[in-house]
Design an enzyme around this catalytic site. Structure first.
Site, PDB file in Angstrom:
ATOM      1  N   ASP A   1      -0.293   4.549   1.077  1.00 63.13           N
ATOM      2  CA  ASP A   1      -0.715   5.663   1.916  1.00 63.13           C
ATOM      3  C   ASP A   1      -0.155   5.546   3.332  1.00 63.13           C
ATOM      4  O   ASP A   1       0.408   4.529   3.705  1.00 63.13           O
ATOM      5  CB  ASP A   1      -2.244   5.750   1.957  1.00 63.13           C
ATOM      6  CG  ASP A   1      -2.882   4.429   2.315  1.00 63.13           C
ATOM      7  OD1 ASP A   1      -2.504   3.426   1.713  1.00 63.13           O
ATOM      8  OD2 ASP A   1      -3.749   4.387   3.194  1.00 63.13           O
TER       9      ASP A   1
ATOM     10  N   GLU B   1      -5.495   2.135   2.320  1.00 58.71           N
ATOM     11  CA  GLU B   1      -5.361   0.918   3.127  1.00 58.71           C
ATOM     12  C   GLU B   1      -5.236   1.162   4.627  1.00 58.71           C
ATOM     13  O   GLU B   1      -5.465   0.252   5.410  1.00 58.71           O
ATOM     14  CB  GLU B   1      -4.149   0.112   2.652  1.00 58.71           C
ATOM     15  CG  GLU B   1      -4.263  -0.337   1.212  1.00 58.71           C
ATOM     16  CD  GLU B   1      -5.577  -1.011   0.886  1.00 58.71           C
ATOM     17  OE1 GLU B   1      -5.925  -2.024   1.512  1.00 58.71           O
ATOM     18  OE2 GLU B   1      -6.292  -0.496   0.008  1.00 58.71           O
ATOM     19  N   GLU B   2      -4.872   2.346   5.030  1.00 55.30           N
ATOM     20  CA  GLU B   2      -4.630   2.575   6.461  1.00 55.30           C
ATOM     21  C   GLU B   2      -5.902   2.516   7.300  1.00 55.30           C
ATOM     22  O   GLU B   2      -5.863   2.117   8.448  1.00 55.30           O
ATOM     23  CB  GLU B   2      -3.924   3.910   6.687  1.00 55.30           C
ATOM     24  CG  GLU B   2      -2.489   3.937   6.231  1.00 55.30           C
ATOM     25  CD  GLU B   2      -1.565   3.030   7.034  1.00 55.30           C
ATOM     26  OE1 GLU B   2      -1.960   2.511   8.088  1.00 55.30           O
ATOM     27  OE2 GLU B   2      -0.427   2.841   6.586  1.00 55.30           O
TER      28      GLU B   2
ATOM     29  N   ASP C   1       7.113   1.504   7.014  1.00 53.22           N
ATOM     30  CA  ASP C   1       5.684   1.247   6.847  1.00 53.22           C
ATOM     31  C   ASP C   1       5.331   1.036   5.386  1.00 53.22           C
ATOM     32  O   ASP C   1       4.732   1.880   4.755  1.00 53.22           O
ATOM     33  CB  ASP C   1       4.876   2.405   7.431  1.00 53.22           C
ATOM     34  CG  ASP C   1       3.375   2.212   7.236  1.00 53.22           C
ATOM     35  OD1 ASP C   1       2.922   1.066   7.127  1.00 53.22           O
ATOM     36  OD2 ASP C   1       2.659   3.214   7.166  1.00 53.22           O
TER      37      ASP C   1
ATOM     38  N   HIS D   1       0.831  -1.204   0.000  1.00 53.17           N
ATOM     39  CA  HIS D   1       0.000   0.000   0.000  1.00 53.17           C
ATOM     40  C   HIS D   1       0.866   1.255   0.000  1.00 53.17           C
ATOM     41  O   HIS D   1       2.016   1.234   0.410  1.00 53.17           O
ATOM     42  CB  HIS D   1      -0.988  -0.003   1.170  1.00 53.17           C
ATOM     43  CG  HIS D   1      -0.364   0.126   2.517  1.00 53.17           C
ATOM     44  ND1 HIS D   1      -0.124   1.337   3.105  1.00 53.17           N
ATOM     45  CD2 HIS D   1       0.059  -0.804   3.399  1.00 53.17           C
ATOM     46  CE1 HIS D   1       0.409   1.153   4.291  1.00 53.17           C
ATOM     47  NE2 HIS D   1       0.543  -0.142   4.499  1.00 53.17           N
TER      48      HIS D   1
END
Length: 106
Positions: free
Chosen positions: A28, A94-95, A60, A26
């Site tokens: 974001d 996605e977060e 991340d 992802h």
């Protein structure tokens, strides 16, 4: 992505036919919160005196997503994929909502 006019998923493939191997990451991040709480600028990659990297995405998924993209480029340039397809999916949203993955699933 269904919940945004400003974000989109990215899908890229190398090879063709079956089997299809999907790899995903992802793009974001969650909000930065109080910028005064950060020891390093969150949107600037910074290496400390011990060689550790600091900044948004250093740990991340952003570095992992880049590694996946680079791996596909290397495989394509080396011509080592003899059968099947590798599908790279970089998702947005996605977060919190997983909207990007939902869009790809649908």
């Amino acid at each position: 992505v269904n919940d945004s006019d400003s974000r989109a998923n990215l899908v890229a493939e190398i090879g063709n036919g079956s089997p299809v191997l999907g790899v995903s990451g992802h793009m974001d991040v969650v909000t930065t919160g109080d910028l005064d709480s950060w020891n390093y600028e969150p949107f600037k990659l910074t290496e400390d005196d011990d060689g550790r990297l600091h900044g948004r995405g250093a740990a991340d998924m952003k570095s992992g997503t880049v590694a996946l993209a680079l791996a596909l480029i290397e495989i394509k340039e080396a011509g080592t994929l003899k059968q099947g397809t590798i599908r790279f999916m970089a998702t947005a949203g996605e977060e919190i909502t997983s909207a990007g993955a939902k869009d790809l699933y649908e």
